[in-house]
Design a protein around this motif. Structure first.
Motif, mmCIF file in Angstrom:
data_model
loop_
_atom_site.group_PDB
_atom_site.id
_atom_site.type_symbol
_atom_site.label_atom_id
_atom_site.label_comp_id
_atom_site.label_asym_id
_atom_site.label_seq_id
_atom_site.Cartn_x
_atom_site.Cartn_y
_atom_site.Cartn_z
ATOM 1 N N LEU A 147 0.824 -1.201 0.000
ATOM 2 C CA LEU A 147 0.000 0.000 0.000
ATOM 3 C C LEU A 147 0.863 1.258 0.000
ATOM 4 C CD1 LEU A 147 -2.667 -1.169 2.609
ATOM 5 C CD2 LEU A 147 -2.990 -0.973 0.143
ATOM 6 N N LEU A 148 1.953 1.241 0.769
ATOM 7 C CA LEU A 148 2.833 2.406 0.853
ATOM 8 C C LEU A 148 3.522 2.707 -0.473
ATOM 9 C CD1 LEU A 148 4.584 1.848 4.310
ATOM 10 C CD2 LEU A 148 3.195 3.834 3.697
ATOM 11 N N SER A 149 3.832 1.670 -1.244
ATOM 12 C CA SER A 149 4.649 1.832 -2.452
ATOM 13 C C SER A 149 3.846 1.719 -3.739
ATOM 14 C CB SER A 149 5.777 0.804 -2.454
ATOM 15 O OG SER A 149 5.254 -0.517 -2.405
ATOM 16 N N MET A 150 2.541 1.758 -3.656
ATOM 17 C CA MET A 150 1.660 1.746 -4.838
ATOM 18 C C MET A 150 1.824 0.465 -5.664
ATOM 19 S SD MET A 150 -0.049 4.508 -4.534
ATOM 20 C CE MET A 150 0.006 6.166 -3.821
ATOM 21 N N ARG A 151 1.978 -0.650 -5.011
ATOM 22 C CA ARG A 151 2.071 -1.912 -5.736
ATOM 23 C C ARG A 151 0.993 -2.901 -5.278
ATOM 24 N NH1 ARG A 151 7.592 -3.035 -2.574
ATOM 25 N NH2 ARG A 151 6.835 -4.324 -0.855
ATOM 26 N N SER A 152 -0.084 -2.386 -4.677
ATOM 27 C CA SER A 152 -1.146 -3.265 -4.193
ATOM 28 C C SER A 152 -1.975 -3.827 -5.336
ATOM 29 C CB SER A 152 -2.067 -2.495 -3.240
ATOM 30 O OG SER A 152 -2.767 -1.479 -3.943
ATOM 31 N N GLY A 153 -1.965 -3.167 -6.495
ATOM 32 C CA GLY A 153 -2.796 -3.590 -7.616
ATOM 33 C C GLY A 153 -4.185 -2.989 -7.605
ATOM 34 N N HIS A 317 11.093 1.847 -3.903
ATOM 35 C CA HIS A 317 10.697 0.470 -3.599
ATOM 36 C C HIS A 317 9.908 -0.176 -4.732
ATOM 37 C CE1 HIS A 317 11.984 1.019 0.545
ATOM 38 N NE2 HIS A 317 11.295 2.143 0.582
ATOM 39 N N ASN A 318 9.402 0.638 -5.637
ATOM 40 C CA ASN A 318 8.562 0.103 -6.705
ATOM 41 C C ASN A 318 8.818 0.905 -7.976
ATOM 42 O OD1 ASN A 318 6.607 -1.381 -8.054
ATOM 43 N ND2 ASN A 318 4.914 -0.111 -7.315
ATOM 44 N N PRO A 319 9.426 0.291 -8.990
ATOM 45 C CA PRO A 319 9.724 1.043 -10.220
ATOM 46 C C PRO A 319 8.458 1.590 -10.868
ATOM 47 C CG PRO A 319 10.876 -1.075 -10.198
ATOM 48 C CD PRO A 319 9.894 -1.105 -9.072
ATOM 49 N N ILE A 320 8.541 2.823 -11.328
ATOM 50 C CA ILE A 320 7.452 3.446 -12.073
ATOM 51 C C ILE A 320 7.817 3.370 -13.544
ATOM 52 C CG2 ILE A 320 6.136 5.548 -12.492
ATOM 53 C CD1 ILE A 320 6.780 6.413 -9.658
ATOM 54 N N PRO A 321 7.060 2.660 -14.351
ATOM 55 C CA PRO A 321 7.390 2.578 -15.776
ATOM 56 C C PRO A 321 7.406 3.959 -16.418
ATOM 57 C CG PRO A 321 5.683 0.989 -15.174
ATOM 58 C CD PRO A 321 5.841 1.907 -14.015
ATOM 59 N N PRO A 322 8.171 4.123 -17.493
ATOM 60 C CA PRO A 322 8.150 5.415 -18.196
ATOM 61 C C PRO A 322 6.751 5.799 -18.650
ATOM 62 C CG PRO A 322 9.966 4.063 -18.978
ATOM 63 C CD PRO A 322 9.120 3.179 -18.097
ATOM 64 N N ILE A 323 5.913 4.792 -18.833
ATOM 65 C CA ILE A 323 4.513 5.022 -19.188
ATOM 66 C C ILE A 323 3.681 4.477 -18.040
ATOM 67 C CG2 ILE A 323 2.669 4.493 -20.807
ATOM 68 C CD1 ILE A 323 4.884 4.035 -22.893
ATOM 69 N N ALA A 324 3.026 5.372 -17.326
ATOM 70 C CA ALA A 324 2.290 4.946 -16.141
ATOM 71 C C ALA A 324 1.198 5.950 -15.839
ATOM 72 C CB ALA A 324 3.230 4.811 -14.935
ATOM 73 N N ARG A 325 0.246 5.525 -14.983
ATOM 74 C CA ARG A 325 -0.784 6.433 -14.533
ATOM 75 C C ARG A 325 -0.242 7.304 -13.419
ATOM 76 N NH1 ARG A 325 -2.944 2.523 -16.609
ATOM 77 N NH2 ARG A 325 -2.309 1.030 -15.037
ATOM 78 N N SER A 326 -0.666 8.567 -13.424
ATOM 79 C CA SER A 326 -0.186 9.531 -12.447
ATOM 80 C C SER A 326 -1.344 10.040 -11.635
ATOM 81 C CB SER A 326 0.515 10.689 -13.158
ATOM 82 O OG SER A 326 0.679 11.789 -12.291
ATOM 83 N N GLY A 327 -1.143 10.084 -10.308
ATOM 84 C CA GLY A 327 -2.210 10.582 -9.461
ATOM 85 C C GLY A 327 -2.571 12.013 -9.733
ATOM 86 N N SER A 328 -1.580 12.880 -9.930
ATOM 87 C CA SER A 328 -1.865 14.286 -10.164
ATOM 88 C C SER A 328 -2.542 14.506 -11.506
ATOM 89 C CB SER A 328 -0.580 15.110 -10.109
ATOM 90 O OG SER A 328 0.315 14.703 -11.120
ATOM 91 N N ASN A 329 -2.445 13.546 -12.410
ATOM 92 C CA ASN A 329 -3.096 13.657 -13.712
ATOM 93 C C ASN A 329 -4.391 12.867 -13.751
ATOM 94 O OD1 ASN A 329 -1.008 15.248 -14.586
ATOM 95 N ND2 ASN A 329 0.148 13.545 -15.430
ATOM 96 N N ARG A 330 -4.949 12.593 -12.565
ATOM 97 C CA ARG A 330 -6.255 11.956 -12.433
ATOM 98 C C ARG A 330 -6.292 10.596 -13.097
ATOM 99 N NH1 ARG A 330 -11.396 15.212 -13.005
ATOM 100 N NH2 ARG A 330 -11.830 14.099 -11.092
ATOM 101 N N GLY A 331 -5.199 9.860 -12.975
ATOM 102 C CA GLY A 331 -5.193 8.495 -13.467
ATOM 103 C C GLY A 331 -4.941 8.345 -14.927
ATOM 104 N N ARG A 332 -4.662 9.440 -15.652
ATOM 105 C CA ARG A 332 -4.388 9.322 -17.083
ATOM 106 C C ARG A 332 -3.017 8.698 -17.304
ATOM 107 N NH1 ARG A 332 -5.634 15.248 -19.293
ATOM 108 N NH2 ARG A 332 -4.837 15.789 -17.242
#
Length: 728
Positions: A147-153, A317-332
């Motif tokens: 949950l802390l590292s955004m890998r809960s799915g 703790h959890n790699p962010i892919p170069p293409i990923a959803r962003s919280g500040s961008n409302r999940g886009r």
């Protein structure tokens, strides 16, 4: 890799005017009516400024915005300012998802005290989570570290979650007991989740018996002297509390109502100032003993939270892919404008800049606000930017500004000094769906398919001319049973109807000669009776009635709840160029199977033809889908996103001209993907072999062993690229 030595105390003040102009663009480009920022070094503010017209809560009842900033006399007498500070530094804003660093610190304090284990399944603290779908039987349970590292799915949920701050704890528990949906196995990817941090806040409450805001105040805010920080807007000085705003349909800025603290305060409820956030960031950054920062008071600060735990927050703790959803961008789904490696720590993003080294940061987007904080771990140089426009995005210019600051204080170890440029607002561009991005397999939720069908049916039922806001409004209202509560809060149905009508003016009417995407998904309306709770065949008599009524033109079917748009679409097909479309529904009803399953399994042209005629379908996750509808002048782009509740609801619905140029500084992409419907068969980029790809590849081994709390720092501080940390 060429690194740089940053000389502390050597930021060149001559770059401040240029940075002022950069930050001012947030207001100049209409992202917010007011914006403030501050530059700090080694915990002390060295420059602050603000732009636009501030409207405080105390001024809210006035008819006009103030022409100037409140004088310094409006500041509390107890507030101590340095010669570099202005009133801007002490104005309070909602900082949105920057609040997650406070939640993470609270959790890690409990870990340090031995009251919580990072590898502990969250369901042991919150039994209601036992009903959450862990994706499949071969998945690990969701842990605190997940949950802390955004890998809960847990599926990205920004639009919905941002409206839940005041939810009671009882309501949160009831919601969890209904079950949540995941888009991959816990621990095997990156997916920004707000409800995951709400769960962490509830865990803190369960262990301590205190509300998270009270615990944070007692254990962090008061000991660190952060007197301008709170979770409750009613506790803030109204003469310094900046009101949030959003754009009305007329283009005018409209006041955004404040919300009281609740179960979702953990995701974005903090209200603070540039002054306090600079001090908070500096305290976190001081966790690194090799950054040359002064260590006065280190012992006292370690009593609040030892440095090794602060480092844990700022280690990836959890790699962010170069293409990923962003919280500040409302999940886009977005692609970073830079190539730096990024990962999610605990409540913070960590970026390794090829020139400067590690930078910690987090942005925030909320109804009424947008924010960003970032600092260089090696020098303590940082910048805080706060704005009062709904989902304003100051992170791009703030990133450029920090690069300029570091460059001004940077002495390369070898080679000549050169400017370091980073793509920002001026260099941003929209990437079309055909961009060369490695395709991945995405298995859509059945409910996502159903929602697509309903939206398509609604659009096909619109008239070919005279489609104004008055016509679009009842069409959108027909989808109300699918909508999450935030839909009308983010934008009223009347405003959405006006926007849809405006888009249709540009695209022209939908082409009735092409087969509608709803042809293969006509089960949507009938399935709404049970709120998309299961993917079962539709009622055969209802489908047969639709098919028969569409063939004969009998409008009595309109009396059946939820089936009006489907009948209209089927009737349009029955009288158009596809004489088999109307009986297509009854054909499936007779077999008693889902039309989607039948289309693919029996090799009929149905769904595959729908995909080809509708334009490229793109999916960013199982809970999101975008597609185009053919129109006379320009294609119509439709996008939906479902929240992770059970049953899922549409939290985002957007229509746009598909080929319209973009001017936003957010780099939004539509990657190619193999979309897998609930038949477990590829329908996009089909290789003709009927092969199946694994929807989500393993991204590294999961560490299943528990470690003792006193070893947490050493275990995680080994900043290597081992498989245990996963791969991007």
């Amino acid at each position: 890799m060429r690194q740089s030595q940053i000389d502390t105390g050597s930021v060149d003040a001559r770059c401040f005017p240029e940075i002022d102009r950069m930050i001012q663009s947030v207001v100049a480009e209409g992202k917010a009516p007011f914006c403030v920022y501050g530059i700090y070094e080694q915990g002390a503010l060295i420059h602050t400024n603000g732009f636009g017209a501030p409207e405080t809560l105390a001024m809210h009842d006035t008819s006009a915005l103030p022409e100037s900033v409140p004088s310094q006399s409006t500041l509390p007498e107890s507030t101590q300012r340095t010669s570099h500070e202005t009133p801007y530094a002490h104005m309070r804003f909602r900082i949105a998802s920057m609040s997650k660093s406070f939640t993470a610190a609270a959790v890690l304090r409990l870990v340090w005290q031995g009251r919580l284990d990072l590898d502990e399944p969250a369901a042991t603290l919150l039994p209601e989570l036992a009903t959450t779908n862990a994706h499949d039987d071969d998945a690990f349970p969701i842990t605190i570290a997940d949950l802390l590292s955004m890998r809960s799915g847990l599926a990205t949920d920004d639009a919905w979650a941002d409206r839940q701050e005041s939810m009671s704890h009882e309501e949160l528990r009831q919601l969890l007991a209904r079950g949540l949906r995941t888009v991959f196995r816990p621990g095997e990817g990156y997916e920004y989740s707000n409800i995951g941090f709400a769960i962490l806040g509830e865990a803190v409450r369960t262990i301590t018996g205190s509300e998270l805001p009270d615990y944070v105040r007692t254990e962090f805010l008061e000991p660190l002297g952060l007197q301008e920080t709170t979770y409750d807007y009613r506790e803030a000085d109204p003469s310094m509390l900046i009101c949030g705003h959003h754009r009305a349909a007329s283009g005018a800025w409209v006041f955004e109502e404040f919300t009281a603290p609740g179960a979702f305060s953990a995701i974005g409820g903090v209200i603070s100032s540039v002054h306090d956030i600079a001090r908070w960031n500096a305290w976190l950054g001081a966790g690194f003993s090799d950054n040359g920062l002064p260590r006065e008071g280190a012992l006292a600060e370690d009593i609040i939270l030892p440095r090794r735990f602060r480092r844990l927050m700022q280690i990836g703790h959890n790699p962010i892919p170069p293409i990923a959803r962003s919280g500040s961008n409302r999940g886009r789904l977005t692609r970073r404008a830079t190539s730096e490696y990024q990962s999610y720590g605990y409540g913070l993003v960590v970026e390794h800049d090829a020139r400067y080294g590690d930078i910690a940061h987090h942005s925030g987007g909320y109804p009424g606000y947008g924010s960003d904080m970032r600092w260089h771990l090696g020098s303590g140089i940082g910048i805080v930017t706060l704005a009062n426009g709904r989902y304003a995005t100051p992170g791009g210019v703030a990133s450029q500004a920090l690069s300029m600051l570091l460059d001004s204080a940077c002495t390369p170890m070898s080679g000549s000094r050169s400017s370091h440029s980073r793509a920002g607002a001026a260099g941003a561009r929209t990437i079309a769906g055909s961009s060369a991005v490695a395709a991945r397999s995405i298995r859509l939720w059945p409910q996502t398919e159903i929602a697509m069908g309903r939206v398509c049916a609604m659009l096909q039922a619109l008239p070919s001319f005279g489609c104004d806001a008055g016509v679009c409004l009842p069409a959108l209202e027909s989808l109300s049973d699918l909508f999450s509560m935030n839909i009308v809060m983010d934008s009223s149905l009347e405003q959405r109807a006006a926007e849809l009508a405006a888009v249709l003016v540009q695209t022209g009417p939908l082409l009735g000669t092409r087969r509608s995407p709803v042809a293969g998904l006509l089960t949507g309306g009938a399935w709404r009776a049970n709120r998309m709770t299961k993917c079962s065949p539709v009622d055969r008599s209802a489908l047969g009635a639709i098919g028969a009524a569409a063939t004969t033109g009998d409008p009595s079917i309109l009396d059946m709840p939820g089936l009006g748009p489907i009948y209209a679409s089927a009737r349009a097909n029955a009288t158009g160029n596809d004489p088999t479309a109307a009986t297509h529904v009854g054909h499936h009803a007779g077999k008693g199977v889902s039309p989607v399953r039948h289309d693919i399994a029996d090799g009929e042209p149905g769904l595959r033809a729908v995909v080809a005629n509708a334009g490229a379908l793109t999916a960013q996750s199982p809970a999101q889908l975008s597609w185009t509808m053919p129109c006379e002048r320009h294609p119509l782009r439709c996008s939906i996103r479902l929240n992770p509740l059970q049953p899922p609801e549409i939290e985002s619905l957007d229509f746009a001209v598909a080929d319209a140029p973009k001017t936003d500084d957010i780099v939004v992409i539509e990657p190619q993907a193999r979309i897998i419907m609930d038949t477990a068969t590829d329908i996009a980029e089909d290789d003709g072999q009927g092969s199946l790809r694994e929807p989500f590849a393993r991204q590294g081994r999961r560490n299943t062993g528990k470690h003792r709390n006193d070893n947490v720092g050493r275990h995680n501080a080994a900043r290597d690229d081992s498989d245990e940390r996963g791969h991007a």
